[in-house]
Design an enzyme around this catalytic site. Structure first.
Site, PDB file in Angstrom:
ATOM      1  N   HIS A 195      -3.594  -5.298   0.453  1.00  0.00           N
ATOM      2  CA  HIS A 195      -3.132  -5.626   1.811  1.00  0.00           C
ATOM      3  C   HIS A 195      -3.162  -7.131   2.061  1.00  0.00           C
ATOM      4  CE1 HIS A 195      -2.827  -1.620   3.708  1.00  0.00           C
ATOM      5  NE2 HIS A 195      -3.771  -1.273   2.852  1.00  0.00           N
TER       6      HIS A 195
ATOM      7  N   CYS B 230       0.844  -1.202   0.000  1.00  0.00           N
ATOM      8  CA  CYS B 230       0.000   0.000   0.000  1.00  0.00           C
ATOM      9  C   CYS B 230       0.880   1.254   0.000  1.00  0.00           C
ATOM     10  CB  CYS B 230      -0.982  -0.032   1.166  1.00  0.00           C
ATOM     11  SG  CYS B 230      -2.340   1.136   0.931  1.00  0.00           S
TER      12      CYS B 230
ATOM     13  N   GLU C   5      -1.574  -8.737   4.135  1.00  0.00           N
ATOM     14  CA  GLU C   5      -1.470  -9.033   5.579  1.00  0.00           C
ATOM     15  C   GLU C   5      -2.846  -9.092   6.236  1.00  0.00           C
ATOM     16  OE1 GLU C   5      -1.153  -6.062   4.375  1.00  0.00           O
ATOM     17  OE2 GLU C   5      -1.846  -4.574   5.817  1.00  0.00           O
TER      18      GLU C   5
END
Ligand SMILES: [Mn+2]
Length: 239
Positions: free
Chosen positions: A217, A114, A219
């Site tokens: 993202h 990001c 994660e």
């Protein structure tokens, strides 16, 4: 020794009403830590430190990971601040740009997520759109209130790219960004694109080390989606 993954932290504060005191914290989202632990890497959180320590910090790690966060000060790509620019964090910008430069010098791989992808692009001379309103893009790139565990828009992954080593040619990702890569830095190639044309990943091997950035993202979804966990596995195994 396990692969040492240096994740650049962020800062936040909370005001404790009882103590009438503001407490400041250096942190990174736990999801990064867990993703790299599952991948059998050794995550290390680097606080926003001072530029003169960048040589030492980079020596401590094998891979530099730039996480999400504030907007980058547009002075780094020679633009005035647009009214829709979000919060900026000068010390973090300065420190991250210095770490990127030093990581290249020391031949360490660099990964951006990001904001991290955007910082990489700016560090190598690219520019950003400061807000979605300045772009021609039409998809919803800020997907809230939909949880980031859930992917919301497709990206097309370029063949023979790093990402194509573990992702299919069309892949659905989450999206939580109001800024975008505009002019891509020299010696980088776009390796994922949304169907509205938005740049969703960039990669370079030009500088001797591997550099990769994604706009989504992984994660936030690697706990539940094995292909997003592969992002972490690949970094630990191959970078
Ligand atoms: Mn997006």
């Amino acid at each position: 020794m396990k692969k040492r993954i240096g994740i650049i932290g962020n800062e936040r504060s909370t005001y404790d009403k009882k103590d009438q005191h503001t407490y400041y914290f250096s942190y990174t989202p736990r999801d990064f830590v867990q993703g790299f632990i599952r991948a059998e890497g050794l995550p290390i959180i680097l606080p926003v430190g001072v530029v003169e320590d960048t040589v030492d910090y980079i020596q401590l790690i094998d891979v530099l990971v730039l996480a999400g966060g504030q907007d980058i000060d547009p002075k780094y790509f020679h633009q005035q601040r647009h009214p829709r620019l979000g919060e900026v964090f000068e010390a973090r910008d300065e420190f991250e740009l210095a770490l990127i430069k030093e990581a290249v010098k020391q031949g360490k791989s660099i990964v951006g997520v990001c904001r991290g992808m955007q910082v990489i692009n700016v560090a190598f001379g690219g520019t950003l759109y400061q807000d979605v309103s300045l772009t021609p893009y039409t998809l919803k790139h800020v997907q809230s209130p939909i949880s980031l565990e859930q992917p919301t828009h497709d990206v097309t992954i370029k063949q023979r790219s790093l990402l194509s080593q573990f992702l299919p040619s069309t892949y659905k990702v989450n999206s939580y960004h109001h800024q975008f890569v505009d002019k891509v830095a020299n010696h980088f190639e776009v390796t994922a694109t949304a169907s509205d044309g938005a740049i969703e990943a960039i990669e370079s091997k030009f500088f001797g080390n591997t550099i990769v950035g994604v706009q989504w993202h992984p994660e936030q979804s690697c706990h539940t989606n094995p292909l997003d966990q592969e992002f972490f596995n690949y970094i630990v195994q191959h970078l």
